[in-house]
Scaffold this motif. Structure first.
Motif, PDB file in Angstrom:
ATOM      1  N   HIS A 103       0.891  -1.288   0.042  1.00  0.00           N
ATOM      2  CA  HIS A 103       0.097   0.210   0.093  1.00  0.00           C
ATOM      3  C   HIS A 103       0.667   1.398  -0.261  1.00  0.00           C
ATOM      4  CE1 HIS A 103      -2.486  -3.202   1.905  1.00  0.00           C
ATOM      5  NE2 HIS A 103      -3.997  -2.049   1.217  1.00  0.00           N
ATOM      6  N   TRP A 106      -1.387   6.908   1.012  1.00  0.00           N
ATOM      7  CA  TRP A 106      -3.558   6.887   0.968  1.00  0.00           C
ATOM      8  C   TRP A 106      -3.950   6.006  -0.326  1.00  0.00           C
ATOM      9  CZ3 TRP A 106      -8.115   9.269  -0.194  1.00  0.00           C
ATOM     10  CH2 TRP A 106      -8.777   9.056   0.552  1.00  0.00           C
ATOM     11  N   SER A 107      -4.798   5.499  -0.647  1.00  0.00           N
ATOM     12  CA  SER A 107      -4.344   4.994  -1.810  1.00  0.00           C
ATOM     13  C   SER A 107      -5.057   6.064  -2.952  1.00  0.00           C
ATOM     14  CB  SER A 107      -6.291   3.972  -1.871  1.00  0.00           C
ATOM     15  OG  SER A 107      -6.869   3.428  -3.295  1.00  0.00           O
ATOM     16  N   LYS A 109      -6.040   5.595  -5.966  1.00  0.00           N
ATOM     17  CA  LYS A 109      -7.071   5.197  -6.930  1.00  0.00           C
ATOM     18  C   LYS A 109      -8.943   5.414  -5.905  1.00  0.00           C
ATOM     19  CE  LYS A 109      -4.626   0.912  -7.493  1.00  0.00           C
ATOM     20  NZ  LYS A 109      -4.606  -0.175  -8.363  1.00  0.00           N
ATOM     21  N   LYS A 110      -8.466   5.290  -4.704  1.00  0.00           N
ATOM     22  CA  LYS A 110      -9.262   5.738  -3.929  1.00  0.00           C
ATOM     23  C   LYS A 110     -10.197   7.292  -3.545  1.00  0.00           C
ATOM     24  CE  LYS A 110     -11.568   6.135   0.987  1.00  0.00           C
ATOM     25  NZ  LYS A 110     -10.625   6.268   2.337  1.00  0.00           N
ATOM     26  N   GLU A 185      -9.209  -3.068  -2.038  1.00  0.00           N
ATOM     27  CA  GLU A 185      -8.397  -2.842  -3.906  1.00  0.00           C
ATOM     28  C   GLU A 185      -7.984  -3.491  -3.298  1.00  0.00           C
ATOM     29  OE1 GLU A 185      -4.176  -1.354  -5.308  1.00  0.00           O
ATOM     30  OE2 GLU A 185      -5.730   0.262  -3.835  1.00  0.00           O
TER      31      GLU A 185
END
Length: 231
Positions: A103, A106-107, A109-110, A185
């Protein structure tokens, strides 16, 4: 400020910035900016059963552009008295729950989904509303109130569930599930299988850090395709 940042992003070559409020932003920062750079179709289309040297170079160059753009956006915010925190375009952060570091902090994609830029595909890749998976992402968090209300999360209808990504994945890492906004995810893809295969088979291209096969075979985002269906 939002209009000024949008103009700055476009000046830097980022065509489609998105803004969103965020309750769990890092450092207590409650708003985010999602930045997307469209990848070269010509470079992506050369990917076959392995990534190319051109793709690895392009991947790193676009990441560098995103990191530079995030700094420029942050400095513009800082000049007006706001705080900012950029999330690196490509950085893994080991944690107690994820000691191998699959990871980021912070994502991206999100963030891109929350900003209304697209949705997720069965491949675990973010699917931009026009460019499909052929993008790289960056995220900047700030305390500047850039969005007054939550952006709508796009329904998971961009992915055509065609199975092309799962069939092409040489690692067998794509689980073949349909994304749901409540889904984690990695419910879509096994990061251990993906990472291990790249390191074992692609050391001669990018030291096993890139692949891109699932992105290349996705029917969305190919040259000449636009809109909802990718047709």
């Amino acid at each position: 400020m939002k209009d000024r940042l949008t103009a700055l992003c476009r000046e830097l070559g980022l065509e489609d910035p998105g803004f969103f409020p965020c309750r769990d932003g890092p450092a207590g920062l409650g708003w985010g900016i999602s930045l997307a750079v469209r990848l070269s179709g010509a470079v992506v289309d050369e990917i076959g059963d392995a990534p190319t040297h051109s793709y690895f170079h392009h991947y790193r160059t676009v990441n560098a552009l995103l990191d530079h753009a995030m700094l420029r956006v942050g400095l513009a915010l800082q000049r007006e008295g706001w705080r900012y925190l950029p999330i690196p375009a490509s950085q893994s952060v080991p944690t107690p729950d994820d000691p191998r570091g699959y990871h980021g902090r912070w994502s991206h994609k999100k963030a891109a989904v929350l900003a209304g830029l697209g949705t997720m595909g069965a491949s675990g890749l973010f699917l931009h509303k026009e460019w499909g998976p052929r993008v790289r992402l960056g995220t900047v968090f700030t305390d500047c109130p850039l969005a007054e209300a939550p952006s709508p999360i796009l329904l998971p209808d961009r992915c055509q569930s065609c199975g092309a990504c799962a069939a092409a994945c040489p690692a067998g890492a794509i689980r073949g599930r349909i994304w749901d906004p409540a889904m984690e995810e990695f419910s879509l893809v096994d990061p251990e299988k993906c990472s291990r295969y790249m390191k074992e088979h692609f050391q001669h291209i990018g030291r096993g850090a890139v692949c891109g096969i699932c992105m290349k075979v996705c029917p969305l985002g190919r040259e000449g395709t636009r809109g909802h269906t990718g047709a």
